[in-house]
Design a protein around this motif. Structure first.
Motif, PDB file in Angstrom:
ATOM      1  N   PHE A  16      49.711  40.129  43.149  1.00 41.03           N
ATOM      2  CA  PHE A  16      51.018  40.788  43.162  1.00 41.03           C
ATOM      3  C   PHE A  16      52.104  40.070  42.354  1.00 41.03           C
ATOM      4  O   PHE A  16      52.700  40.650  41.434  1.00 41.03           O
ATOM      5  N   PHE A  17      52.369  38.809  42.665  1.00 42.49           N
ATOM      6  CA  PHE A  17      53.472  38.123  41.981  1.00 42.49           C
ATOM      7  C   PHE A  17      53.205  38.039  40.465  1.00 42.49           C
ATOM      8  O   PHE A  17      54.106  38.215  39.658  1.00 42.49           O
ATOM      9  N   VAL A  18      51.948  37.758  40.110  1.00 43.06           N
ATOM     10  CA  VAL A  18      51.601  37.666  38.684  1.00 43.06           C
ATOM     11  C   VAL A  18      51.829  39.019  38.006  1.00 43.06           C
ATOM     12  O   VAL A  18      52.384  39.092  36.905  1.00 43.06           O
ATOM     13  N   SER A  48      46.371  35.076  38.034  1.00 41.29           N
ATOM     14  CA  SER A  48      45.759  36.284  37.491  1.00 41.29           C
ATOM     15  C   SER A  48      44.234  36.173  37.593  1.00 41.29           C
ATOM     16  O   SER A  48      43.694  35.075  37.772  1.00 41.29           O
ATOM     17  N   TYR A  49      43.565  37.311  37.466  1.00 42.84           N
ATOM     18  CA  TYR A  49      42.111  37.305  37.582  1.00 42.84           C
ATOM     19  C   TYR A  49      41.479  36.487  36.461  1.00 42.84           C
ATOM     20  O   TYR A  49      40.414  35.907  36.653  1.00 42.84           O
ATOM     21  N   GLU A  50      42.146  36.409  35.314  1.00 38.36           N
ATOM     22  CA  GLU A  50      41.640  35.592  34.199  1.00 38.36           C
ATOM     23  C   GLU A  50      41.600  34.118  34.618  1.00 38.36           C
ATOM     24  O   GLU A  50      40.674  33.399  34.264  1.00 38.36           O
ATOM     25  N   ALA A 158      36.828  45.906  46.354  1.00 38.04           N
ATOM     26  CA  ALA A 158      37.209  46.844  45.284  1.00 38.04           C
ATOM     27  C   ALA A 158      38.013  46.167  44.192  1.00 38.04           C
ATOM     28  O   ALA A 158      38.090  46.649  43.074  1.00 38.04           O
ATOM     29  N   LYS A 159      38.642  45.046  44.503  1.00 41.90           N
ATOM     30  CA  LYS A 159      39.539  44.367  43.552  1.00 41.90           C
ATOM     31  C   LYS A 159      38.779  43.790  42.368  1.00 41.90           C
ATOM     32  O   LYS A 159      37.644  43.381  42.530  1.00 41.90           O
ATOM     33  N   PRO A 160      39.425  43.679  41.188  1.00 39.93           N
ATOM     34  CA  PRO A 160      40.765  44.172  40.888  1.00 39.93           C
ATOM     35  C   PRO A 160      40.786  45.629  40.446  1.00 39.93           C
ATOM     36  O   PRO A 160      39.815  46.111  39.888  1.00 39.93           O
TER      37      PRO A 160
HETATM   38  P1  TTP Z   1      47.853  38.405  48.449  1.00 43.11           P
HETATM   39  O1  TTP Z   1      47.731  39.895  48.487  1.00 43.11           O
HETATM   40  O2  TTP Z   1      47.101  37.610  49.467  1.00 43.11           O
HETATM   41  O3  TTP Z   1      47.335  37.891  47.025  1.00 43.11           O
HETATM   42  P2  TTP Z   1      47.525  38.534  45.595  1.00 43.11           P
HETATM   43  O4  TTP Z   1      48.192  39.863  45.664  1.00 43.11           O
HETATM   44  O5  TTP Z   1      48.198  37.540  44.717  1.00 43.11           O
HETATM   45  O6  TTP Z   1      46.055  38.680  45.071  1.00 43.11           O
HETATM   46  P3  TTP Z   1      44.945  39.784  45.444  1.00 43.11           P
HETATM   47  O7  TTP Z   1      44.649  40.493  44.165  1.00 43.11           O
HETATM   48  O8  TTP Z   1      43.786  38.998  45.939  1.00 43.11           O
HETATM   49  O9  TTP Z   1      45.548  40.675  46.472  1.00 43.11           O
HETATM   50  O10 TTP Z   1      49.361  37.949  48.531  1.00 43.11           O
HETATM   51  C1  TTP Z   1      50.408  38.698  47.950  1.00 43.11           C
HETATM   52  C2  TTP Z   1      51.442  37.794  47.335  1.00 43.11           C
HETATM   53  O11 TTP Z   1      51.988  36.927  48.327  1.00 43.11           O
HETATM   54  C3  TTP Z   1      50.897  36.899  46.264  1.00 43.11           C
HETATM   55  O12 TTP Z   1      50.953  37.502  44.970  1.00 43.11           O
HETATM   56  C4  TTP Z   1      51.742  35.691  46.341  1.00 43.11           C
HETATM   57  C5  TTP Z   1      52.245  35.652  47.752  1.00 43.11           C
HETATM   58  N1  TTP Z   1      51.571  34.593  48.524  1.00 43.11           N
HETATM   59  C6  TTP Z   1      52.272  33.409  48.765  1.00 43.11           C
HETATM   60  O13 TTP Z   1      53.429  33.258  48.384  1.00 43.11           O
HETATM   61  N2  TTP Z   1      51.645  32.406  49.468  1.00 43.11           N
HETATM   62  C7  TTP Z   1      50.359  32.548  49.928  1.00 43.11           C
HETATM   63  O14 TTP Z   1      49.824  31.631  50.564  1.00 43.11           O
HETATM   64  C8  TTP Z   1      49.666  33.795  49.668  1.00 43.11           C
HETATM   65  C9  TTP Z   1      48.251  33.990  50.136  1.00 43.11           C
HETATM   66  C10 TTP Z   1      50.312  34.765  48.978  1.00 43.11           C
END
Ligand code: TTP
Ligand code: MG
Length: 387
Positions: A16-18, A48-50, A158-160
């Motif tokens: 998400f954040f990326v 990111s997944y990369e 299912a991701k990404p």
């Molecule tokens: P997630 O959904 O756990 O991770 P993600 O979205 O980055 O990756 P994925 O594709 O596996 O879903 O968490 C969502 C956001 O929350 C993440 O982008 C960053 C933030 N986060 C933190 O700040 N600290 C943490 O410990 C975790 C797990 C996530």
């Protein structure tokens, strides 16, 4: 009459954040990107997944991440943007879904039980996903299944940028070939313990009897036995009825002194802030309420970036108070309320890059837990009493 078929969709935004950073800076697209703290002392928030291909994971020390993936681009994170996009996705889901839960900043469960009578549940969920992607441009994945547990694991698979439907009746087969640590709560220690019992895959769990599992693992063994069969009964908590945290105080004598009122305000924020953190929640909305001696009651609220920090809440509460209060008018009651709550699944709160702050709050809250909630207060709330 048979009971309606349960269907739960679980949505989770990809890295998400990326993804948000990439929207703001398209030159990051397709690159190994890490969002996190400083290079020498920080930890990885997400990547990111990369970057994941090189073994980088969230919560990993940044130093280690840079060793694994030296060419990764490091981004500190844009305060505010994550809340904005999180709300945007929430609004789209709220406009379509009959009943949904916001499980974290980027994660939602939608209850579609019985809806198969009216429409094709998979098509409906695919349409919703498409709408989220079209409008926000953020990649998101979903799992659709007959309960929350399976739906969440399906999203993970299912991701990404994909989706997965586990049809009713297929739960056990779907789980069988997955490693046991796909279950939440199976950390490294339990994983090793299960390995020593020759349990590697979820399917291996069912090679043991329930009694055997209970003998070696206690209640947790019984839980695993149920989970491995795809059984989970937890319900989707309706976000529209989500609780709020509030505190208010009717004074013995009306107060008209601004400083005294502000001290009371800070005290109340410290109470609700404490509760917020005890519940492991973030809030996105704060309100202040004032009642005058003639019983006229007014309140004002504002939307804020998701936070658990007293400092942020105090700052916002003071702004609201100053807008709301008719200066020099005596006040009979003062109150605060936090709403728009959802789980804080983070180790730390990234918005201020304040891993340090998180540690500090944890230390303060631990003392409050041990010695009572009024032991530690901000200097400003204490000063007045002594003076
Ligand atoms: P997630 O959904 O756990 O991770 P993600 O979205 O980055 O990756 P994925 O594709 O596996 O879903 O968490 C969502 C956001 O929350 C993440 O982008 C960053 C933030 N986060 C933190 O700040 N600290 C943490 O410990 C975790 C797990 C996530
Ligand atoms: Mg996510």
């Amino acid at each position: 009459m048979s009971s309606p078929q349960r269907y739960i969709a679980h949505f989770d935004l990809d890295s998400f954040f990326v993804s948000v950073e990439m929207l703001n800076n398209p030159s990051l697209l397709g690159k190994a990107v890490i969002v996190g703290g400083s290079k020498d002392r920080g930890v990885v928030t997400t990547c990111s997944y990369e970057a994941r291909k090189f073994g980088v994971k969230s919560a990993m020390p940044m130093k280690q991440a840079m060793q694994l993936c030296p060419h990764a681009i490091l981004v500190q994170g844009t305060r505010g943007m994550y809340s904005k996009y999180s709300r945007w996705v929430t609004d789209i889901i709220a406009s379509k879904a009959p009943l949904f839960e916001k499980a974290s900043i980027d994660e939602f469960y939608i209850d579609l039980t019985g809806m198969d009578k009216f429409f094709d549940v998979l098509e409906w969920t695919k349409d919703l996903r498409k709408q989220i992607i079209d409008e926000t441009k953020l990649p998101i994945s979903f799992g659709l299944a007959t309960n929350k547990m399976i739906a969440k694991i399906a999203t993970d698979e299912a991701k990404p940028n994909g989706f997965l439907f586990v049809k009713p009746g297929m739960e056990k087969d779907f789980l069988a070939t997955l490693p046991v640590n796909k279950f939440s709560g199976v950390g490294d220690a339990t994983f090793a313990r299960l390995k020593s019992m020759n349990i590697h895959l979820i399917g291996d769990i069912l090679k043991h009897s329930e009694i055997e599992l209970e003998k070696s693992l206690g209640k947790w063994g019984t839980d695993l036995y149920l989970k491995a069969q795809g059984i989970s009964t937890s319900i989707v908590n309706n976000y529209r009825e989500a609780k709020s945290i509030s505190n208010e105080n009717t004074f013995h004598e009306n107060i008209r002194d601004e400083e005294t009122l502000l001290i009371e305000l800070v005290k109340q924020i410290e109470k609700v802030g404490f509760e917020l953190r005890q519940d492991k929640m973030l809030t996105g909305c704060i309100a202040v309420k004032i009642r005058y001696p003639d019983f006229e009651t007014t309140s004002k609220q504002t939307t804020i970036d998701y936070t658990f920090s007293d400092d942020v809440l105090i700052k916002e509460a003071k702004i609201l108070f100053k807008k709301l209060w008719r200066k020099n008018h005596p006040v009979r009651l003062l109150g605060v309320r936090l709403s728009e709550l959802h789980n804080n699944t983070f180790q730390g709160n990234l918005f201020d890059d304040h891993t340090e702050k998180t540690k500090l709050y944890k230390a303060i809250d631990d003392v409050k837990n041990r010695f009572g909630k009024t032991t530690l207060q901000k200097a400003v709330t204490v000063k007045k009493k002594e003076g």
